[in-house]
Motif scaffolding. Structure first.
Motif, short mmCIF file in Angstrom:
data_model
loop_
_atom_site.label_atom_id
_atom_site.label_comp_id
_atom_site.label_asym_id
_atom_site.label_seq_id
_atom_site.Cartn_x
_atom_site.Cartn_y
_atom_site.Cartn_z
N MET A 54 0.84 -1.21 0.00
CA MET A 54 0.00 0.00 0.00
C MET A 54 0.88 1.26 0.00
N ASN A 55 0.43 2.26 -0.72
CA ASN A 55 1.19 3.51 -0.76
C ASN A 55 1.15 4.18 0.61
N LYS A 56 2.26 4.76 1.00
CA LYS A 56 2.30 5.48 2.28
C LYS A 56 2.78 6.90 2.03
N ARG A 57 2.45 7.78 2.92
CA ARG A 57 2.89 9.16 2.78
C ARG A 57 3.08 9.74 4.18
N THR A 58 4.15 10.51 4.32
CA THR A 58 4.35 11.16 5.60
C THR A 58 3.55 12.46 5.64
N LYS A 59 3.10 12.81 6.82
CA LYS A 59 2.27 14.01 6.97
C LYS A 59 3.16 15.24 7.15
N SER A 60 2.85 16.29 6.44
CA SER A 60 3.62 17.52 6.62
C SER A 60 2.67 18.63 7.04
N PRO A 61 3.03 19.42 8.04
CA PRO A 61 2.16 20.51 8.46
C PRO A 61 1.97 21.52 7.35
N ARG A 62 0.77 22.01 7.21
CA ARG A 62 0.47 23.02 6.20
C ARG A 62 -0.44 24.06 6.83
N ALA A 63 -0.26 25.30 6.47
CA ALA A 63 -1.05 26.37 7.09
C ALA A 63 -2.53 26.18 6.83
N GLU A 64 -3.34 26.34 7.85
CA GLU A 64 -4.79 26.19 7.74
C GLU A 64 -5.36 27.34 6.89
N GLN A 65 -6.53 27.10 6.27
CA GLN A 65 -7.19 28.15 5.50
C GLN A 65 -7.60 29.30 6.42
N GLN A 66 -7.70 30.48 5.82
CA GLN A 66 -8.06 31.68 6.59
C GLN A 66 -9.40 32.21 6.10
N PHE A 67 -10.29 32.55 7.03
CA PHE A 67 -11.61 33.05 6.66
C PHE A 67 -11.88 34.46 7.19
N PHE A 68 -11.30 34.78 8.33
CA PHE A 68 -11.52 36.11 8.91
C PHE A 68 -10.38 37.04 8.51
N ASN A 69 -10.62 38.33 8.61
CA ASN A 69 -9.60 39.30 8.23
C ASN A 69 -8.36 39.16 9.08
N ASP A 70 -8.57 38.84 10.35
CA ASP A 70 -7.44 38.60 11.25
C ASP A 70 -7.34 37.10 11.50
N PRO A 71 -6.26 36.47 11.07
CA PRO A 71 -6.16 35.01 11.23
C PRO A 71 -6.19 34.55 12.68
N ALA A 72 -5.92 35.47 13.59
CA ALA A 72 -5.99 35.07 15.01
C ALA A 72 -7.41 34.65 15.37
N LEU A 73 -8.39 35.30 14.73
CA LEU A 73 -9.79 34.95 15.01
C LEU A 73 -10.10 33.54 14.52
N ASP A 74 -9.56 33.18 13.36
CA ASP A 74 -9.73 31.80 12.86
C ASP A 74 -9.27 30.79 13.91
N ARG A 75 -8.13 31.08 14.48
CA ARG A 75 -7.55 30.12 15.43
C ARG A 75 -8.33 30.09 16.75
N PHE A 76 -8.74 31.24 17.21
CA PHE A 76 -9.48 31.26 18.46
C PHE A 76 -10.87 30.66 18.32
N MET A 77 -11.43 30.77 17.13
CA MET A 77 -12.71 30.08 16.89
C MET A 77 -12.55 28.58 17.05
N GLY A 78 -11.39 28.08 16.62
CA GLY A 78 -11.12 26.65 16.79
C GLY A 78 -11.06 26.26 18.25
N ALA A 79 -10.41 27.10 19.02
CA ALA A 79 -10.34 26.84 20.46
C ALA A 79 -11.73 26.90 21.09
N PHE A 80 -12.51 27.87 20.67
CA PHE A 80 -13.87 28.03 21.18
C PHE A 80 -14.73 26.80 20.89
#
Lengths: 345, 102
Positions: B1-27
Motif C-alpha cells: 500500500m502507498n504510504k505518505r508522511t504528513k507535513s504541516p500546512r497552514a490552515e485556510q483563513q476566513f476572517f480578516n485577522d487570522p488570530a480569530l480563525d484560530r481562536f474560533m477553533g479553540a472556542f
C-alpha cells in the motif's frame, strides 16, 4: 475515548452542522438577495467580505475538521479500536489488492473530505469513511430510503441490468442495493482504496452475497473485456477526478459497455443559480475537493456525446423527500444524474 | 500500500485577522468538550438517581490531591484539543491560505 463521549461530540457537531446548513445558510442567502449577481465573481464581490460569510465559511471548514480530527474525531476514535477493527478484515480474499497498481497522483495529493491520510493510506480508513458518510445527507430523515437506494430505484425503473460495473464503489454503499435487489445479476465493484474495498467485501460476506466481487482497479484502465457490462455506474466519483481523468473514465465506460448498454452516474453538477454555484465552489475548496469546481464547469452533455455515447442526459436528482428541487431553503449538494447509451451499432 | 508522511500546512483563513480563525477553533473545541461533559453528567445523575445513590454533599466537596493527580492526563488531552487550533496547521492536507472567487 469512550463510546458515549465520542457519540456526544459527534452529535454536537452534527447539530451545529444542521444549524449551519439551515439557519446560517438561509441568512447568508438572504443577505445576498435575489438580484444583481450575474457571475460567481459578482457574488464573491457582494458577500465575501461580510462577517456573516466569514463565519459561514469558517464553520463549514472546521465542523468537518472536527468531525474527522481532534480529540473526538473519527480518526482517533477508530485508531483506538484499530486492532479489533482490522481483525474483522484479516480473513478477506486477495482480490481487494492489486500489487501492480500505482495510485494516481491526483488521488493521493490531497486528503479528500479533510479525512487525514485520505481514504487509502491507512488500513482502518474504510471504517472511518463509512462512519463519516452516514451524515453526508443530513437533511434526509432516518426512516427515509438513503440516496443510494433512491438512485437504484431510478435505474431499476428503467430495466434490470444483468451485468453491472460500479466504478469507484468505496466501501460498497452504492453497490449493495444492486447486489441485494438483483440477486440473479453479476456485480463487479472497483475502487482504488484497499481499506474501503476490504470493508465492502467483509460487508458482502456478512450479507451472504455471492453475486458481487470487490476489486482494486483504476476505473480508467480496467482489465475487463470490451462489451462486458450492460450497466456502468458510479456514485459521487466524477467530481473527485480532474477533467482528463474523467475523459479517460468515459472512454473506459464506453469500451466495457455492451452495445445498447447504459452508463448512469450520480454526482454533483446541476447548479440552478449563480449563488449556489458560488457556495458550491467554496465548499469544494473548504472540503479539500479540488476537482469539484472543474467538474461543475465541464460541458458534460457535449463531453459524453463526444465519446460516442448517444441520448446523453443531465438531470437534477432529488436525494430526499424533504428536498424541493425548485426552491430548496437549506444547503444541499447539487445531486445530478448523468446518463447515456452506447449505440447498438 | 502507498504510504505518505504528513507535513504541516497552514490552515485556510476566513476572517480578516487570522488570530480569530484560530481562536474560533479553540472556542469550538471547548464547546464540544462542554457538551460531552453535560452529556456525561446527565447520564450519571440519571443512573445514580434511579439507584438511589446520589449524594449531593459528596459531589460538592473539594477533591483531594490523589483525585486531582488521577485526572491530570485527561486535563492534558483537553488542553491539547483546546490549544492546538491556535497553531493554524491543517489536520488533512489541502489548499492553504485565504482564497477569493472574485
Amino acid at each position: 475515548m469512550n463510546d458515549r463521549a465520542f457519540t456526544a461530540a459527534q452529535d454536537f457537531l452534527l447539530s451545529a452542522k444542521t444549524y449551519w446548513s439551515t439557519t446560517m445558510y438561509r441568512a447568508l442567502r438572504d443577505s445576498h438577495g435575489e438580484e444583481g449577481s450575474q457571475t460567481v465573481a459578482d457574488v464573491a464581490q457582494a458577500i465575501e467580505d461580510s462577517t456573516l460569510y466569514q463565519v459561514y465559511a469558517w464553520y463549514e471548514r472546521h465542523l468537518q475538521r472536527m468531525k474527522y480530527a481532534g480529540r473526538y474525531g473519527l480518526v482517533p476514535y477508530h485508531n483506538e479500536r484499530r486492532i479489533d477493527l482490522l481483525s474483522e478484515l484479516d480473513s478477506e480474499d486477495s482480490e481487494c489488492t492489486q500489487e501492480s497498481l500505482t495510485l494516481p497522483a491526483y488521488y493521493t495529493v490531497v486528503d479528500i473530505h479533510q479525512h487525514p491520510g485520505g481514504v487509502w493510506s491507512d488500513g482502518i480508513a474504510g471504517f472511518v469513511y463509512e462512519r463519516g458518510a452516514r451524515t453526508t445527507t443530513p437533511l434526509a430523515g432516518a426512516a427515509e430510503k438513503d440516496v443510494h437506494e433512491r438512485f437504484t430505484d431510478l435505474i431499476l425503473e428503467e430495466w434490470k441490468p444483468a451485468n453491472i460495473l460500479d466504478m469507484g464503489c468505496g466501501f460498497g454503499k452504492s453497490t449493495q442495493p444492486f447486489v441485494r435487489r438483483l440477486p440473479d445479476s453479476t456485480v463487479e465493484a472497483i475502487d482504488l482504496s484497499v481499506p474501503c474495498l476490504r470493508l465492502a467485501s467483509y460487508a458482502a460476506r456478512e450479507a451472504q452475497a455471492s453475486n458481487v466481487r470487490f476489486r482494486q482497479m483504476d476505473a480508467c484502465r480496467t482489465d475487463y473485456e470490451a462489451g462486458s457490462f450492460d450497466l456502468v455506474t458510479s456514485t459521487m466519483v466524477l467530481h473527485e477526478m480532474p477533467p482528463k481523468t474523467i475523459e479517460d473514465l468515459l472512454d473506459e465506460a464506453f469500451r466495457v459497455l455492451t452495445p445498447g448498454g447504459r452508463m448512469i452516474h450520480l454526482d454533483f453538477y446541476c447548479l440552478p443559480d449563480v449563488f449556489r454555484r458560488f457556495i458550491h465552489y467554496g465548499h469544494a475548496r473548504r472540503n479539500n475537493e479540488p476537482y469539484m469546481q472543474p467538474f461543475a464547469e465541464l460541458q458534460l452533455s457535449s463531453l459524453v456525446s463526444s465519446k460516442g455515447f448517444v441520448d446523453a442526459q443531465v438531470a437534477p436528482f432529488q436525494e430526499s423527500d424533504r428536498v424541493d428541487l425548485d426552491g430548496n431553503e437549506a444547503w444541499r449538494f447539487p445531486w445530478t444524474v448523468i446518463s447515456a447509451t452506447k449505440p447498438k451499432t | 500500500m502507498n504510504k505518505r508522511t504528513k507535513s504541516p500546512r497552514a490552515e485556510q483563513q476566513f476572517f480578516n485577522d487570522p488570530a480569530l480563525d484560530r481562536f474560533m477553533g479553540a472556542f469550538m473545541a471547548l464547546a464540544t468538550e462542554h457538551y460531552v461533559l453535560l452529556d456525561r453528567v446527565r447520564a450519571m445523575e440519571k443512573q445514580l438517581t434511579e439507584a438511589g445513590r446520589l449524594d449531593q454533599e459528596a459531589l460538592d466537596r473539594e477533591p483531594d490531591e490523589i483525585e486531582r493527580a488521577e485526572t491530570s492526563a485527561d486535563r492534558a488531552a483537553f488542553i491539547e484539543a483546546l490549544m492546538r487550533p491556535l497553531l493554524g496547521e491543517q489536520d488533512a492536507l489541502g489548499a492553504s491560505g485565504k482564497f477569493s472567487l472574485k
